[in-house]
Design a protein around this motif. Structure first.
Motif, PDB file in Angstrom:
ATOM      1  N   PRO A 134       0.816  -1.210   0.000  1.00 14.61           N
ATOM      2  CA  PRO A 134       0.000   0.000   0.000  1.00 14.61           C
ATOM      3  C   PRO A 134       0.853   1.265   0.000  1.00 14.61           C
ATOM      4  CG  PRO A 134       0.070  -0.936   2.202  1.00 14.61           C
ATOM      5  CD  PRO A 134       0.860  -1.866   1.317  1.00 14.61           C
ATOM      6  N   PHE A 135       0.409   2.267  -0.733  1.00 16.07           N
ATOM      7  CA  PHE A 135       1.076   3.570  -0.776  1.00 16.07           C
ATOM      8  C   PHE A 135       0.114   4.636  -0.269  1.00 16.07           C
ATOM      9  CE2 PHE A 135       3.272   0.955  -3.836  1.00 16.07           C
ATOM     10  CZ  PHE A 135       4.615   1.313  -3.690  1.00 16.07           C
ATOM     11  N   GLN A 136       0.622   5.832  -0.046  1.00 14.25           N
ATOM     12  CA  GLN A 136      -0.209   6.946   0.394  1.00 14.25           C
ATOM     13  C   GLN A 136      -0.782   7.665  -0.826  1.00 14.25           C
ATOM     14  OE1 GLN A 136      -0.994   7.722   3.658  1.00 14.25           O
ATOM     15  NE2 GLN A 136      -0.003   5.772   4.078  1.00 14.25           N
ATOM     16  N   GLY A 137      -1.703   7.002  -1.513  1.00 13.75           N
ATOM     17  CA  GLY A 137      -2.315   7.579  -2.700  1.00 13.75           C
ATOM     18  C   GLY A 137      -1.914   6.841  -3.965  1.00 13.75           C
ATOM     19  N   SER A 138      -2.709   7.044  -5.019  1.00  9.63           N
ATOM     20  CA  SER A 138      -2.467   6.314  -6.263  1.00  9.63           C
ATOM     21  C   SER A 138      -1.250   6.835  -7.024  1.00  9.63           C
ATOM     22  CB  SER A 138      -3.702   6.391  -7.168  1.00  9.63           C
ATOM     23  OG  SER A 138      -4.017   7.727  -7.485  1.00  9.63           O
ATOM     24  N   SER A 139      -0.926   8.119  -6.883  1.00  7.67           N
ATOM     25  CA  SER A 139       0.228   8.679  -7.585  1.00  7.67           C
ATOM     26  C   SER A 139       1.539   8.004  -7.177  1.00  7.67           C
ATOM     27  CB  SER A 139       0.302  10.188  -7.366  1.00  7.67           C
ATOM     28  OG  SER A 139       1.390  10.756  -8.066  1.00  7.67           O
ATOM     29  N   PRO A 140       1.823   7.845  -5.869  1.00 11.91           N
ATOM     30  CA  PRO A 140       3.044   7.120  -5.483  1.00 11.91           C
ATOM     31  C   PRO A 140       3.043   5.670  -5.954  1.00 11.91           C
ATOM     32  CG  PRO A 140       2.184   8.366  -3.623  1.00 11.91           C
ATOM     33  CD  PRO A 140       1.144   8.437  -4.700  1.00 11.91           C
ATOM     34  N   ALA A 141       1.851   5.048  -5.994  1.00  9.92           N
ATOM     35  CA  ALA A 141       1.769   3.665  -6.471  1.00  9.92           C
ATOM     36  C   ALA A 141       2.156   3.576  -7.943  1.00  9.92           C
ATOM     37  CB  ALA A 141       0.354   3.118  -6.257  1.00  9.92           C
ATOM     38  N   LEU A 142       1.710   4.556  -8.740  1.00  6.28           N
ATOM     39  CA  LEU A 142       2.065   4.567 -10.166  1.00  6.28           C
ATOM     40  C   LEU A 142       3.561   4.824 -10.360  1.00  6.28           C
ATOM     41  CD1 LEU A 142      -0.716   6.391 -12.226  1.00  6.28           C
ATOM     42  CD2 LEU A 142      -0.158   3.962 -12.136  1.00  6.28           C
ATOM     43  N   LYS A 143       4.130   5.693  -9.549  1.00  4.71           N
ATOM     44  CA  LYS A 143       5.569   5.954  -9.640  1.00  4.71           C
ATOM     45  C   LYS A 143       6.370   4.700  -9.303  1.00  4.71           C
ATOM     46  CE  LYS A 143       5.336  10.937  -8.716  1.00  4.71           C
ATOM     47  NZ  LYS A 143       5.642  12.030  -7.762  1.00  4.71           N
ATOM     48  N   ALA A 144       5.908   3.960  -8.293  1.00  2.00           N
ATOM     49  CA  ALA A 144       6.573   2.708  -7.921  1.00  2.00           C
ATOM     50  C   ALA A 144       6.454   1.676  -9.034  1.00  2.00           C
ATOM     51  CB  ALA A 144       5.966   2.162  -6.632  1.00  2.00           C
ATOM     52  N   LEU A 145       5.312   1.676  -9.721  1.00  2.00           N
ATOM     53  CA  LEU A 145       5.117   0.753 -10.840  1.00  2.00           C
ATOM     54  C   LEU A 145       6.068   1.086 -11.982  1.00  2.00           C
ATOM     55  CD1 LEU A 145       3.420  -1.560 -12.072  1.00  2.00           C
ATOM     56  CD2 LEU A 145       1.845   0.170 -12.932  1.00  2.00           C
ATOM     57  N   GLN A 146       6.220   2.374 -12.269  1.00  2.00           N
ATOM     58  CA  GLN A 146       7.143   2.777 -13.331  1.00  2.00           C
ATOM     59  C   GLN A 146       8.594   2.426 -12.987  1.00  2.00           C
ATOM     60  OE1 GLN A 146       6.143   6.772 -15.256  1.00  2.00           O
ATOM     61  NE2 GLN A 146       4.809   6.819 -13.463  1.00  2.00           N
ATOM     62  N   ALA A 147       8.907   2.444 -11.680  1.00  2.00           N
ATOM     63  CA  ALA A 147      10.257   2.106 -11.227  1.00  2.00           C
ATOM     64  C   ALA A 147      10.425   0.605 -11.011  1.00  2.00           C
ATOM     65  CB  ALA A 147      10.568   2.850  -9.931  1.00  2.00           C
ATOM     66  N   GLN A 148       9.365  -0.189 -11.308  1.00  2.00           N
ATOM     67  CA  GLN A 148       9.367  -1.648 -11.154  1.00  2.00           C
ATOM     68  C   GLN A 148       9.567  -2.076  -9.700  1.00  2.00           C
ATOM     69  OE1 GLN A 148      11.324  -4.022 -14.196  1.00  2.00           O
ATOM     70  NE2 GLN A 148      11.395  -2.281 -15.604  1.00  2.00           N
ATOM     71  N   GLN A 149       9.141  -1.220  -8.773  1.00  2.00           N
ATOM     72  CA  GLN A 149       9.156  -1.602  -7.357  1.00  2.00           C
ATOM     73  C   GLN A 149       7.964  -2.495  -7.027  1.00  2.00           C
ATOM     74  OE1 GLN A 149       9.215   2.204  -5.442  1.00  2.00           O
ATOM     75  NE2 GLN A 149      11.316   2.665  -6.054  1.00  2.00           N
ATOM     76  N   VAL A 150       6.896  -2.365  -7.807  1.00  2.00           N
ATOM     77  CA  VAL A 150       5.767  -3.292  -7.763  1.00  2.00           C
ATOM     78  C   VAL A 150       5.492  -3.727  -9.197  1.00  2.00           C
ATOM     79  CG1 VAL A 150       4.719  -2.351  -5.662  1.00  2.00           C
ATOM     80  CG2 VAL A 150       4.080  -1.403  -7.892  1.00  2.00           C
ATOM     81  N   ALA A 151       4.781  -4.846  -9.352  1.00  2.00           N
ATOM     82  CA  ALA A 151       4.598  -5.417 -10.687  1.00  2.00           C
ATOM     83  C   ALA A 151       3.319  -4.965 -11.368  1.00  2.00           C
ATOM     84  CB  ALA A 151       4.621  -6.943 -10.613  1.00  2.00           C
ATOM     85  N   LEU A 152       2.297  -4.658 -10.600  1.00  2.00           N
ATOM     86  CA  LEU A 152       1.028  -4.276 -11.212  1.00  2.00           C
ATOM     87  C   LEU A 152       0.207  -3.418 -10.264  1.00  2.00           C
ATOM     88  CD1 LEU A 152      -1.496  -6.420 -10.105  1.00  2.00           C
ATOM     89  CD2 LEU A 152       0.105  -7.952 -11.214  1.00  2.00           C
ATOM     90  N   VAL A 153      -0.734  -2.679 -10.856  1.00  2.00           N
ATOM     91  CA  VAL A 153      -1.607  -1.784 -10.104  1.00  2.00           C
ATOM     92  C   VAL A 153      -2.978  -1.762 -10.792  1.00  2.00           C
ATOM     93  CG1 VAL A 153      -2.067   0.627  -9.476  1.00  2.00           C
ATOM     94  CG2 VAL A 153       0.245  -0.279  -9.237  1.00  2.00           C
ATOM     95  N   PHE A 154      -4.037  -1.782  -9.983  1.00  2.00           N
ATOM     96  CA  PHE A 154      -5.377  -1.485 -10.494  1.00  2.00           C
ATOM     97  C   PHE A 154      -5.586   0.003 -10.252  1.00  2.00           C
ATOM     98  CE2 PHE A 154      -5.695  -6.004  -9.871  1.00  2.00           C
ATOM     99  CZ  PHE A 154      -6.591  -6.446 -10.832  1.00  2.00           C
ATOM    100  N   ASP A 155      -5.534   0.789 -11.319  1.00  2.00           N
ATOM    101  CA  ASP A 155      -5.522   2.243 -11.162  1.00  2.00           C
ATOM    102  C   ASP A 155      -6.692   2.892 -11.869  1.00  2.00           C
ATOM    103  OD1 ASP A 155      -4.164   4.687 -10.258  1.00  2.00           O
ATOM    104  OD2 ASP A 155      -3.846   5.068 -12.383  1.00  2.00           O
TER     105      ASP A 155
END
Length: 295
Positions: A156-177
């Motif tokens: 979990p991240f503090q909002g969808s924007s940090p989650a998308l940034k982590a996805l772009q950096a391959q820190q997570v593999a997928l996101v339902f956004d």
């Protein structure tokens, strides 16, 4: 009349509220939009739920305020079904299942079916991100895991924007956004869209199938609509619903919503009330099954 938006100014709910208020004011008189953010929408929703009859308040409620949040918290200030009278469903918008494009290519994942096969042969090796515990992205992923009988960890991240940034950096593999926020990254080739979370395709991504096509029973959409306190007389509810519906469906209203990528809905009063009860029940089942809680 005061139209309460339980989220900060500038978001899609706020913009939609202002379009509806402007259009309906000809029939209902002056409508003032007030933003009352806090507690994931709970602060503003509770304000309207407990408003005195003389206050003449309506709420731009959402899936979070009426279907999700009431199941997440041990103590909750209002009853989303008993304390409100649903007026008009404004819009339903899908989320989208996205992966980092480079990682998807490397793992040879091009479809939702490919992802399910990979997860079954590599349990717990992929991690998904979300905008936080209890967010729609979190619930969508847990629903996906349940329907496909697969396993992956949640970050979990503090909002969808940090989650998308982590996805772009391959820190997570997928996101339902949210589709609106992911669309520019999909169009730029940075993210790979595997499927949309609605039952049908979305015109913004005509070549991306519905996840339900490959995972039967999957259906998670973000929705928002107008609610009045339960004490509002039926005749007034009918008048309010008619005025807001007319504003949304007018040529000017439709054009303004179109610029946001939204098609206004036509569900009102009893039909909208049935929809809210159904969504409330569905998310209650999902949240209990996934054991999602916020203290």
């Amino acid at each position: 009349m005061t139209l309460v938006v339980p989220y900060p100014a500038g978001g899609p709910l706020d913009t939609s509220a202002r379009i509806a208020a402007e259009g309906a004011s000809a029939q209902l008189g002056k409508i003032t939009v007030e933003n009352k953010p806090g507690a994931g929408g709970g602060t503003g929703a509770d304000l309207v739920a407990k408003a005195p009859k003389t206050a003449n308040m309506v709420l731009m409620g959402a899936v979070a305020t009426h279907a999700v949040n009431p199941w997440l918290y041990k103590s909750f200030p209002y009853d989303p079904i008993k304390d409100f009278k649903p007026l008009v469903l404004v819009a339903r918008t899908p989320n989208v299942l996205v992966m980092n494009a480079e990682q998807a290519k490397r793992l040879d994942i091009n479809t939702t079916t490919d992802l399910v096969k990979y997860l079954k042969s590599h349990p717990d090796q992929l991690q998904y991100g979300s905008g936080g515990n209890g967010s729609i992205g979190h619930i969508a992923a847990e629903m996906f895991k349940s329907l496909t009988n697969t396993r992956m960890a949640h970050h979990p991240f503090q909002g969808s924007s940090p989650a998308l940034k982590a996805l772009q950096a391959q820190q997570v593999a997928l996101v339902f956004d949210n589709l609106a926020s992911s669309l520019p990254l999909i169009q730029a080739g940075k993210l790979k869209a595997l499927g949309v979370t609605s039952l049908g395709r979305d015109e913004s991504l005509p070549n991306v199938p519905s996840i339900n096509d490959e995972v039967q029973g999957f259906n998670v959409v973000t929705w928002f609509g107008l609610f009045a306190p339960a004490s509002l007389p039926d005749a007034d509810a009918q008048r309010y619903a008619s005025a807001f519906s007319s504003a949304m469906q007018s040529p000017a209203g439709k054009e303004k919503f179109k610029k946001m990528g939204i098609t206004p809905e036509e569900l009102s009063l009893d039909g909208f009330a049935r929809f809210v009860r159904s969504e409330h029940s569905k998310y209650g089942f999902l949240i209990k099954a996934a054991k999602i809680k916020i203290e």
